[in-house]
Design a protein around this motif. Structure first.
Motif, PDB file in Angstrom:
ATOM      1  N   GLU A  22       0.831  -1.205   0.000  1.00 15.05           N
ATOM      2  CA  GLU A  22       0.000   0.000   0.000  1.00 15.05           C
ATOM      3  C   GLU A  22       0.866   1.256   0.000  1.00 15.05           C
ATOM      4  O   GLU A  22       0.558   2.229  -0.691  1.00 15.05           O
ATOM      5  N   ILE A  23       1.957   1.221   0.749  1.00 11.23           N
ATOM      6  CA  ILE A  23       2.851   2.373   0.846  1.00 11.23           C
ATOM      7  C   ILE A  23       3.507   2.673  -0.501  1.00 11.23           C
ATOM      8  O   ILE A  23       3.531   3.820  -0.946  1.00 11.23           O
ATOM      9  N   GLU A  29      -0.502  12.680  -5.538  1.00 17.04           N
ATOM     10  CA  GLU A  29      -1.898  13.077  -5.712  1.00 17.04           C
ATOM     11  C   GLU A  29      -2.820  12.456  -4.661  1.00 17.04           C
ATOM     12  O   GLU A  29      -3.933  12.930  -4.450  1.00 17.04           O
ATOM     13  N   ASP A  30      -2.376  11.395  -4.002  1.00 20.46           N
ATOM     14  CA  ASP A  30      -3.177  10.730  -2.964  1.00 20.46           C
ATOM     15  C   ASP A  30      -3.096  11.439  -1.619  1.00 20.46           C
ATOM     16  O   ASP A  30      -3.855  11.117  -0.707  1.00 20.46           O
ATOM     17  N   LEU A  31      -2.176  12.390  -1.486  1.00 14.87           N
ATOM     18  CA  LEU A  31      -2.003  13.118  -0.237  1.00 14.87           C
ATOM     19  C   LEU A  31      -2.931  14.322  -0.203  1.00 14.87           C
ATOM     20  O   LEU A  31      -3.082  15.030  -1.195  1.00 14.87           O
ATOM     21  N   ILE A  43      -5.608   5.534   0.244  1.00 17.90           N
ATOM     22  CA  ILE A  43      -5.043   4.243  -0.146  1.00 17.90           C
ATOM     23  C   ILE A  43      -5.989   3.669  -1.196  1.00 17.90           C
ATOM     24  O   ILE A  43      -7.134   3.335  -0.883  1.00 17.90           O
ATOM     25  N   THR A  44      -5.528   3.569  -2.426  1.00 20.41           N
ATOM     26  CA  THR A  44      -6.428   3.202  -3.523  1.00 20.41           C
ATOM     27  C   THR A  44      -7.052   1.823  -3.364  1.00 20.41           C
ATOM     28  O   THR A  44      -8.220   1.636  -3.630  1.00 20.41           O
ATOM     29  N   ARG A  45      -6.272   0.862  -2.940  1.00 25.57           N
ATOM     30  CA  ARG A  45      -6.813  -0.473  -2.659  1.00 25.57           C
ATOM     31  C   ARG A  45      -5.800  -1.222  -1.810  1.00 25.57           C
ATOM     32  O   ARG A  45      -4.630  -0.897  -1.777  1.00 25.57           O
ATOM     33  N   SER A  46      -6.281  -2.226  -1.127  1.00 25.39           N
ATOM     34  CA  SER A  46      -5.396  -3.021  -0.286  1.00 25.39           C
ATOM     35  C   SER A  46      -5.851  -4.472  -0.308  1.00 25.39           C
ATOM     36  O   SER A  46      -6.884  -4.806  -0.880  1.00 25.39           O
ATOM     37  N   GLY A  52     -10.613   0.785  -1.518  1.00 24.37           N
ATOM     38  CA  GLY A  52      -9.832   1.944  -1.085  1.00 24.37           C
ATOM     39  C   GLY A  52     -10.325   2.518   0.232  1.00 24.37           C
ATOM     40  O   GLY A  52     -11.452   2.259   0.650  1.00 24.37           O
ATOM     41  N   SER A  53      -9.447   3.292   0.875  1.00 21.61           N
ATOM     42  CA  SER A  53      -9.803   3.915   2.144  1.00 21.61           C
ATOM     43  C   SER A  53      -8.925   5.130   2.395  1.00 21.61           C
ATOM     44  O   SER A  53      -7.924   5.344   1.718  1.00 21.61           O
ATOM     45  N   VAL A  54      -9.328   5.934   3.358  1.00 24.03           N
ATOM     46  CA  VAL A  54      -8.578   7.121   3.736  1.00 24.03           C
ATOM     47  C   VAL A  54      -7.927   6.869   5.087  1.00 24.03           C
ATOM     48  O   VAL A  54      -8.564   6.366   6.005  1.00 24.03           O
TER      49      VAL A  54
END
Length: 76
Positions: A22-23, A29-31, A43-46, A52-54
């Protein structure tokens, strides 16, 4: 830009409780930096959350990220 240099165990990723995969997928752009200091990363996907999640970031993590982005001359 990929934030893959976060691999050190004493750096910002440990504050997000994210997996290594994930890192290394995080892009600038995700920040999301907010003026009041309450910043987050998307986090686009895990492995456990394919949609995805914030994750919210601590003030210390935000300072670290802003310093690193300034150092490489990238504006969020």
């Amino acid at each position: 830009m990929c934030i893959s240099s976060w691999k050190q165990p004493d750096s910002s990723p440990t504050h997000t409780l994210c997996r290594h995969s994930e890192i290394i997928a995080i892009q600038v752009e995700d920040l999301n930096f907010v003026v009041d200091g309450s910043s987050s990363v998307y986090i686009t996907r895990s492995k456990t959350d394919p949609t995805g999640s914030v994750k919210y970031l601590s003030h210390l993590t935000v300072q670290h990220l802003q310093h690193r982005l300034d150092w490489v001359q990238i504006a969020p």
